[in-house]
Write an enzyme that holds these catalytic residues in place. Structure first.
Site, PDB file in Angstrom:
ATOM      1  CB  SER B 290      -0.886  -0.029   1.247  1.00 57.36           C
ATOM      2  OG  SER B 290      -1.226   1.270   1.664  1.00 57.36           O
ATOM      3  NE  ARG B 330     -12.574  -2.887 -49.206  1.00 59.79           N
ATOM      4  CZ  ARG B 330     -11.908  -1.746 -49.006  1.00 59.79           C
ATOM      5  NH1 ARG B 330     -11.578  -1.372 -47.775  1.00 59.79           N
ATOM      6  NH2 ARG B 330     -11.573  -0.980 -50.025  1.00 59.79           N
TER       7      ARG B 330
END
Lengths: 433, 433, 433, 433
Positions: B290, B330
């Protein structure tokens, strides 16, 4: 710089470099640490010897440190832990006391959340600037094309007559809503310490020379948080470690921007189809080439905007899932998923903002083609008018200009709204019409 | 290299560098171009003078080119256009004919889709390797903990007795399903030319010395595509420019992997809560610190896995939206949104794979604690047994070991399945129990 | 009524019946048609003979008509078309002129969008009412448990001391944010006609006895829209057929509610695990039984809230995709996808609101257990305090009550905010502490 | 029946009534209970007196019971608990022993998961039937329109020539992939008891006259599960209470269906725009009317398909989030969120299947218009051909029919694949061309 560009992903990402790049985020975290240390000093919680360290902090870390910090992040699960270590290391020799006092009272989430908010704010400032320019462009288009008749399309089919000015006004309303959403945001500072109680800072304040007793220490600690918020230009507020509305509001607002541009881009994509040909992206931008077909001029900006708009909603949804899963006093993964999600969302929005601006600035409007389509769509596009007139026993003509409803008034309204947002200076409100 | 690591985002991304980094993708695109040119030569569609250029192509572009290609991508909307220009430029002086013949017959989407598939395959190969190692670890855990009694929990509450071996078997079933999904994938080559008709290649074949007439040219063109597919190790198949199932299947499979790890990570997160304490991440990994609380040992690997699992589903959803919007021959944005989405999803999955492997390899199982919880949960956890026994008029004891159902058989079954997947060598199938 | 309950889906859906059921929506559409016809009459656009039809309209359609209208909807793609036909049919004999004038000037989207907004507003009013009651409950909990010491948990592990009062305050902040989001919403009327130009109404106004010329007709048409908006209590505004921020704001707000409850439910689920046992759902509610284990008491309300929270974000994301795809003057599917998505999201939120209220009202807090866990977590949970004290050369005690930071001030703050929202009457601001 | 139709939501939902309505689901749960009781009897675990109750079980609950079961579901959080109570109540008087033995050895999740799988299978069988019919229609279209020249469009712009036959073949490939995905599914039975250990059934088997000792009881219990699976036509397999791949695979497959139809619908929407006019929905279906414009003929089926395709991906994503959150031995909300999500997704897919079938069966192809557009697009659409020919020193003509590449071969290939799926009978493979 390398991090600012992804190969496949978001050409143009380097435009987002200033606001929410990895380097900007690292700098923002340092900015938070420096502002906090400064407030600890101002409130005399930290000893005065640490003062010189504040200036040293700023600039102690460079963009070139990004990769090292990133690599070291995995062990603790976030980048603040190695950043604090790095800062202490860099300041250690010359500013020993300051090095000791860095990050005291804070938790990783304080630093990273503040930095995320700072970078979000910077990104949204860029976006808002682009939106204002776009609104000016749309005010001009709406005004200039009040009389540019075109066919209105609903469910893809020809419906009734309208004007391109009215369409531009509709686009503008989406952007006005986006600006309003941005302006409604508050950017909240996050200072809660390990568990949102500010206990660490209260503890420090209690032992400080200036501190005298428990109650005072609480006041001092809240003052430290308030001062740091002020330095950073953020709203002082209670900790929101597990109340993530401040971030989901930002995320949702970003998506409302891409929604608004996506809606415009989709119109441009449709109307620049060769068979329709009523709109076109700027031809001279060196954009839109094909790898194989020499004649192609693809509407690339609209394609890229549509891309951004299709991807954004899912990212904001992830922020919401994270918000609902923000358990305990600080969460176990739900916090961590927010970072990349928000960064990606913000940077793409900045890029899209710039592309949307370019799109609107260079938009080609073919009024002739619009008029021709509308003429071809007669008399069907006046069928509604006729059926309504029949109801009243009246007859109508066959001029589509006679069935434009409240378009002019609607355009006036949007131009006035744009003027209110942009300061009006740049909006030609149509004095010459 | 810079691109392999994101500051906040995905510590550990550099593990994904080999398979789906920007550099890997650029290299894959060059590989596709080289294989195609080679096939054009082999089929004598391209003139033999171009032959030497094939070798030159490979290696003509380096990771250092990523940024330039990326920046140049926005103009045309994809990275293939500037890549082809760059390749032609690099080969131009020394291999003029080859430079001319690069990319002939292809479209941008052919090259990029193939490269996406190649990188996805490489990523999934990494993932599968990790899954196999994890399955071996789980087979060992399931076997070793056949007798490690613990309480089964449903809707968070104590339900009935079970064993940790049975839980490990359950985890393994999720991974076995993920492996099965990976093994069911086909990696399709994409060669269709401008509009999925292969017209460009047919045209070239028609004019080639070897070509004689239309029909033959079609056969030759299909042969070029088939040979290139073979070279790349991809399945030859008709173009799928607008049939995106090949990509959504990959995306969904990646998510099934993160689902399976997320499910494990969530169990570890729950069971490593101090009040439960039945499982724990490896303590010696230097992980879990931590920034402010010296005593903390956070379950960081599980936290990071949970992060990956929460973000992945939305990304796969974006691929599906794109698939449904793949219009025309496309598409206009729907294709473009797939790239970053798939890359991000694949890279995070590779990272998560590695973290899941580390998690399982180092998992600490506290059998004492499990047994103590179960003892504490008596007699409630035998309430079902008693109510069922009462139905038959029988009585039962108060030993939770007497209510384990088919656990042993279920463990045997999963170990056998793992052996079938892993080759069995690494699986201790419990001969020593 | 059948439509109000789904078998598997959302037990409790009948609570949502009033606000956003199919019957409520049908009634809302009729309300819109009636208000519009009334405005046409008031402005003398429609002939006075139609006046009596307004009263007849209201009530012409009943909940029993829902199925028929639904079935007939597919042909035209929306329910307004068959509804208008049904209304005209029902009024035809007795109110012939009114029947002719129903829906004149409107388009389907006007009617349905208004009805969606009306039902959303009703749903959010229910939700807000529940939120206020929940905030009162939380103010009481926060105040009553100022001194209820418990361990704060971060990343699942014990971090530092806190109080349950502070946790309740944190929950309340999430609900306060949700209330603020609800209060920031504007409910916009939608009146644009076929293509957002109001042309139909302008045409009718032009031929009306009161109308005299084009400009006037526009004013009259806008007046019709403004009057109808006023009748419905909605904000008059330009058409937003393709600017969907008004709906995405509602959707996002609904999700912020489920986020806030999900966060609470997840805490309850964790803390009511038997090994932790610090919280529990009300035991006397007849809830939580199992189909096979007689001893089980499942935290059902939290489970159902978590369910709602996990599903909501995706639904809001769908609204955003729809918003970005809102092309032309009225869109081709993007509009249609909003309806069920918003209805489902709103109804689930109403149900969840009611469940969250029940959860908080009956929440059992086990202060003894909290204190015991905290005691067990000593001295680690004071490690941060000690390391900070060491920095200042001070020493600390070993009483966790001495490391609660600004908790009391933070609780005071949230209670004051709740009082501001709830009117204060129901909030006990802790005079007796 | 009321539940089968939602007002706004999914016109046509009643088509889904057979497979995954609330009534169907209730019936499926009863079917599971009956099959399980039957297997308990066949294996002599349950006493023979209960035999007559099996027949009584089937039919003991009717569609009219749906609402009562639904309302009673909230208390326990799932519908199985009240269903079992109802079944026991209905059988209690006449079949007391059977009533006692209903549901013994099972948990709620067993019954509901099996029922969800049964209903999903039924829904997918409907969908597959529709897909086969659609593939036959597409085979006919592809074959009939081999020579129907049209322009291929990429990024919305004209690219090169193609044929409508080739487009139909592309559509078909998407549907073939969807069929393959459906055919790859396994429908797994779920029998694990309270915690996936089968302990309840083993306990019952141990006390049964036929049972003698622990090992045997396990075999008998597994036999009960295997027999029930066989009766239901489901795959016997270990419990998957927390391995949710069996459901996410179903969810993903459903989305691949809507993806494929969405892609087709988007093409139809584009190509039936009046300016393009190359495709159109059937005109005679009584569909597509407008509430105000008498001339409109909206492409309603495509609009509704697009709606389904835009909503489906988010629902499947929710299933994945649930899968990753499937903690403990049975999860606390993650299971519950699957039900409505899967039901909604499946029912919408069934509806969309039927709409897609209708769309394709009635599709109007305007070959003249296609040819005209292509002619108008000359010579640009041959620019690629010319640039390629130039490379080889050849010249080309100006007939777009000369640049169709491998279209015919690609159509032959897809027709062959369709024949393999459909049995070939209905496919006209083009003997008459």
């Amino acid at each position: 710089m390398a991090h600012e560009t992804g190969l496949l992903t978001w050409p143009g990402d380097d435009r987002a470099g200033e606001s929410f790049s990895d380097a900007a985020l690292l700098a923002a975290m340092v900015e938070v640490e420096a502002a906090w240390l400064d407030a600890l000093l101002t409130t005399r919680v930290a000893p005065a010897e640490a003062r010189a360290g504040v200036a040293a902090l700023v600039g102690a870390v460079q963009p070139g440190d990004v990769d090292d910090v990133a690599r070291a992040s995995e062990a603790g699960g976030n980048p603040v832990i190695p950043l604090v270590a790095l800062l202490r290391d860099r300041l250690g020799d010359t500013h020993f006391v300051a090095a000791q006092w860095i990050h005291r009272g804070l938790t990783s989430q304080d630093v990273l959340d503040c930095a995320l908010v700072l970078c979000s704010r910077a990104a949204l400032a860029q976006v808002r600037g682009e939106l204002v320019a776009q609104l000016r462009a749309l005010a001009r288009l709406a005004d200039a094309h009040r009389g540019t008749l075109m066919v209105a399309r609903t469910l893809t089919q020809h419906a009734v007559p309208t004007t391109f000015g009215a369409k531009a006004a509709t686009w503008a309303r989406g952007l006005l809503d986006a600006v309003a959403d941005i302006d409604a945001l508050t950017y909240r500072a996050q200072f809660g310490g390990a568990a949102g109680t500010l206990a660490g800072t209260v503890e420090l304040a209690r032992h400080a020379p200036a501190g005298n007793g428990n109650d005072d220490a609480v006041t001092v600690a809240q003052d430290v948080a308030a001062r740091t918020s002020r330095t950073l230009g953020l709203a002082a507020c209670p900790p929101w470690h597990t109340d993530r509305a401040p971030l989901t509001r930002i995320g949702d607002t970003l998506v409302r921007c891409t929604d608004a541009w996506g809606r415009i881009a989709n119109d441009v994509l449709t109307l620049s189809r060769p068979e329709i040909g009523e709109l076109g992206e700027a031809a001279d931008a060196g954009r839109g080439g094909s790898s194989t077909m020499p004649h192609k001029a693809n509407p690339v900006l609209s394609v890229l905007l549509r891309r951004a708009a299709l991807a954004a909603p899912s990212l904001a949804a992830t922020l919401h899932v994270a918000s609902a899963e923000a358990v305990d006093e600080r969460p176990d993964g739900a916090w961590h998923v927010e970072w990349a999600t928000l960064q990606t969302l913000a940077r793409r929005t900045v890029v899209a903002a710039s592309q949307a601006g370019e799109l609107l600035a260079g938009l080609r409007v073919d009024g002739e083609r619009m008029r021709a389509t509308l003429a071809w769509a007669l008399p069907d596009v006046l069928a509604e008018q006729q059926s309504l007139a029949a109801l009243t026993g009246a007859t109508t003509g066959d001029d589509p200009a006679g069935y434009l409803g409240a378009n002019d008034a609607l355009i006036d309204d949007v131009i006035a709204q744009i003027a209110a947002v942009t300061g009006g200076g740049g909006v030609n409100t149509g004095a010459d019409r």
